[in-house]
Write a protein that holds these residues in place. Structure first.
Motif, mmCIF file in Angstrom:
data_model
loop_
_atom_site.group_PDB
_atom_site.id
_atom_site.type_symbol
_atom_site.label_atom_id
_atom_site.label_comp_id
_atom_site.label_asym_id
_atom_site.label_seq_id
_atom_site.Cartn_x
_atom_site.Cartn_y
_atom_site.Cartn_z
ATOM 1 N N GLN A 132 -10.722 -26.105 -39.170
ATOM 2 C CA GLN A 132 -11.089 -24.848 -39.829
ATOM 3 C C GLN A 132 -9.834 -24.013 -39.944
ATOM 4 O O GLN A 132 -9.155 -23.770 -38.949
ATOM 5 C CB GLN A 132 -12.162 -24.114 -39.029
ATOM 6 N N TRP A 133 -9.529 -23.591 -41.141
ATOM 7 C CA TRP A 133 -8.291 -22.868 -41.429
ATOM 8 C C TRP A 133 -7.097 -23.613 -40.831
ATOM 9 O O TRP A 133 -6.328 -23.055 -40.043
ATOM 10 C CB TRP A 133 -8.369 -21.444 -40.889
ATOM 11 N N ASN A 134 -6.973 -24.883 -41.219
ATOM 12 C CA ASN A 134 -5.799 -25.686 -40.842
ATOM 13 C C ASN A 134 -5.606 -25.897 -39.356
ATOM 14 O O ASN A 134 -4.493 -26.172 -38.929
ATOM 15 C CB ASN A 134 -4.509 -25.045 -41.388
ATOM 16 N N SER A 135 -6.640 -25.717 -38.581
ATOM 17 C CA SER A 135 -6.470 -25.929 -37.147
ATOM 18 C C SER A 135 -7.780 -26.439 -36.562
ATOM 19 O O SER A 135 -8.858 -26.046 -36.993
ATOM 20 C CB SER A 135 -6.065 -24.619 -36.472
ATOM 21 N N PRO B 188 -30.609 -8.958 -41.641
ATOM 22 C CA PRO B 188 -30.790 -10.407 -41.697
ATOM 23 C C PRO B 188 -29.656 -11.112 -42.458
ATOM 24 O O PRO B 188 -29.598 -12.342 -42.477
ATOM 25 C CB PRO B 188 -32.112 -10.566 -42.452
ATOM 26 N N LEU B 189 -28.749 -10.341 -43.056
ATOM 27 C CA LEU B 189 -27.654 -10.944 -43.831
ATOM 28 C C LEU B 189 -26.608 -11.547 -42.909
ATOM 29 O O LEU B 189 -26.323 -11.001 -41.853
ATOM 30 C CB LEU B 189 -26.947 -9.875 -44.665
ATOM 31 N N ASP B 190 -25.986 -12.666 -43.356
ATOM 32 C CA ASP B 190 -24.843 -13.201 -42.633
ATOM 33 C C ASP B 190 -23.598 -12.454 -43.087
ATOM 34 O O ASP B 190 -23.167 -12.600 -44.224
ATOM 35 C CB ASP B 190 -24.671 -14.696 -42.940
ATOM 36 N N ILE B 191 -23.035 -11.653 -42.202
ATOM 37 C CA ILE B 191 -21.866 -10.854 -42.572
ATOM 38 C C ILE B 191 -20.583 -11.681 -42.431
ATOM 39 O O ILE B 191 -19.591 -11.436 -43.090
ATOM 40 C CB ILE B 191 -21.773 -9.589 -41.683
ATOM 41 N N SER B 195 -18.027 -21.123 -42.433
ATOM 42 C CA SER B 195 -17.969 -22.321 -43.283
ATOM 43 C C SER B 195 -17.344 -21.997 -44.644
ATOM 44 O O SER B 195 -16.929 -22.884 -45.374
ATOM 45 C CB SER B 195 -19.359 -22.938 -43.455
ATOM 46 N N LYS B 196 -17.299 -20.708 -44.990
ATOM 47 C CA LYS B 196 -16.636 -20.319 -46.238
ATOM 48 C C LYS B 196 -15.196 -19.916 -45.913
ATOM 49 O O LYS B 196 -14.921 -18.744 -45.637
ATOM 50 C CB LYS B 196 -17.366 -19.133 -46.883
#
Lengths: 314, 224
Positions: A132-135, B188-191, B195-196
């Motif tokens: 994750q993020w190059n690490s 309930p939102l993912d702040i 994974s992004k």
């Protein structure tokens, strides 16, 4: 299915994958992470003919007991660590800073670190890990990195996706030196503290508390008195910053630190002493010694040259 | 403009934009942050903008204080394009299941629950910075009569999604973490979504946020 893998018989207390860490993420709240003791991390990789930025297994205090399955592979442990390698009909006590060849069915049992905190296990090859993020560095607080951001657990199987063809056995005579004085540069809120408090900071001894981990090292000792304000407007932190909250006990930010903090900064540990600082176990005594910026820069240059020398001789 | 540059240890620059915490100073910080980030100066490995400071840390193997200071002093951040900001609506449920500190807030602020919510909801807040824990936004400014101190003893575990207040700011706990802010509700939102990798943060410095109330039923059905 990978044919080369490790099974975790006992995970140890705080065993994670670490590499060089991840940068350019402080502004979203993600710390650097990475191996706590960078020099020992690099040496471990060099001893097994890895790229220097490969992932290793970092452990603290009690290490993991693992069983290896697959083709012959080299392994090496760095730090000040007590461990054994169990082969078919023998069990040998292992030496740090020396690589060993292990084969199918062999076990590595890392009993503990000796009067230090972190040790490193490198295998000659590449673990099959999520980046994750190059690490692949695991940050257990934010659950970021390989292994879903969690410590290694009992019964887990870890695959290797590659094994080094260079199986030369390596050895070096490195000895971890201990230091009593941690060199620090004056912090941006140094003048928040009373004359007495400043004197205490540089002249008295502090003890590393049990409440220390990859995020921070808490110290106990004489209280450092604040005469201005025990809070500041929250602002960025870097590793090595020494904050003093209202209770007067210093906290040193380490590699998994929160990226923002609101306590006054009395000092910052000089980069040259960071690797040795993190190895100070609970109960160890610390004294701070003030140095200026240019001395700190020069000392780090020397330290870095020494590291490169060590690596080139392996 | 940067009022003063000093060193924070031997591997970071401490850029001070003044003592005040307001949008205009913070916008300057964010401008510098965005300009330096885009230019990718060799050796700079992290930038941490906050209310009125910018900390620039660098790799001491590649550069040093003098070089980075010289570089920052010669940057013209005024020319950079304006802060590219979004306006976001954040649903928040203030049902008693979530508003763990409402009683405490009623006492400190000497306002009723209804009045506290009325003062808090449907107003624009500016994101000054993100951090402490990954993705946590620091939003301001709360009305003068809505300002409460931190809890004396922080909670060991604040639930993920908690919307909480302290002094002139609101924040959102992006995952379960210790914390000492006064909890008013939960979103309930993912702040934060690790994974992004390109856009892990829903809310970024310079963005504007409006809290909209939802019922417990809407909360429960939100992610379905």
């Amino acid at each position: 299915m990978s044919s080369n893998y490790l099974d975790i018989i006992r995970p140890g207390i705080n065993t994670t994958f670490q590499d060089k860490g991840r940068d350019h993420l402080y502004h979203i709240g993600i710390p650097f992470s990475g191996a706590m003791d960078n020099r020992n991390y690099l040496i471990a990789n060099k001893l097994v003919n890895n790229n220097l930025d490969s992932a290793v297994i970092e452990f603290a205090y009690q290490g993991p007991h693992i069983k290896y399955s697959g083709e012959k592979i080299n392994c090496a442990i760095t730090g000040d660590v007590i461990f054994s390698i169990k082969k078919k009909d023998t069990e040998i006590e292992g030496n740090c800073y020396e690589s060993y060849q292990i084969e199918n069915g062999d076990e590595i049992n890392i009993i503990s670190t000796n009067k230090s905190v972190y040790g490193y296990l490198a295998l000659g090859g590449e673990f099959d890990l999520k980046f994750q993020w190059n690490s692949c560095s695991i940050n257990t607080k934010a659950n970021i990195g390989s292994n879903d951001g969690k410590k290694l657990d009992v019964g887990q199987r870890i695959n290797l996706k590659k094994i080094n063809s260079n199986k030369d056995i390596k050895k070096t005579n490195y000895i971890n030196t201990k230091i009593e004085n941690i060199r620090v540069i004056k912090g941006t809120n140094f003048d928040y503290f009373s004359e007495e408090g400043k004197k205490i900071f540089y002249e008295k001894e502090f003890t590393v508390s049990k409440l220390s981990d990859r995020m921070g090292m808490r110290l106990e000792g004489p209280k450092i008195d604040n005469i201005v304000n025990t809070n500041i407007k929250s602002e960025g932190l870097i590793k090595g910053v020494i904050q003093v909250p209202a209770d007067g006990n210093p906290i040193i930010m380490l590699s998994d630190h929160g990226t923002i903090g609101g306590y006054p900064k009395i000092g910052v540990v000089a980069s040259v002493d960071y690797d040795r600082l993190v190895q100070m176990s609970p109960g160890s005594k610390i004294k701070f010694k003030e140095i200026n910026l240019s001395d700190a820069e020069n000392l780090f240059k020397l330290y870095e040259m020494e590291t490169q020398n060590l690596l080139s001789q392996i | 403009m940067i009022k003063n540059i000093s060193n924070l240890g031997d591997a970071a620059l401490y850029c001070d934009f003044g003592n005040e915490v307001n949008k205009s100073i913070n916008s300057q910080v964010i401008k510098y942050f965005k300009t330096i980030k885009e230019k990718k100066f060799e050796g700079i490995n992290n930038l941490t903008p906050s209310y009125n400071k910018l900390i620039i840390s660098y790799d001491l193997k590649k550069t040093n204080f003098k070089e980075v200071k010289n570089y920052v002093e010669n940057i013209n951040a005024q020319d950079s394009k304006d802060i590219n900001s979004k306006k976001l609506e954040i649903p928040v449920c203030c049902h008693e299941n979530f508003s763990m500190d409402i009683k405490r807030l009623e006492e400190i602020l000497k306002l009723s629950r209804e009045k506290i919510l009325e003062n808090f909801l449907n107003k624009e807040y500016f994101c000054y910075m993100t951090g402490f824990i990954a993705g946590m936004p620091f939003l301001g400014d709360l009305d003068e009569n809505m300002r409460a101190q931190r809890l004396e003893t922080p909670r060991v575990k604040v639930p993920k999604g908690s919307v909480a207040l302290t002094e002139q700011f609101a924040n959102i706990y992006t995952f379960e973490s210790p914390g000492g802010w006064n909890i008013l509700g939960n979103t309930p939102l993912d702040i934060f979504d690790s994974s992004k990798e390109d856009t892990p943060n829903l809310i970024n410095p310079g963005d504007t946020v409006i809290f909209k109330e939802i019922t417990l039923d809407q909360y429960k059905n939100y992610n379905e």
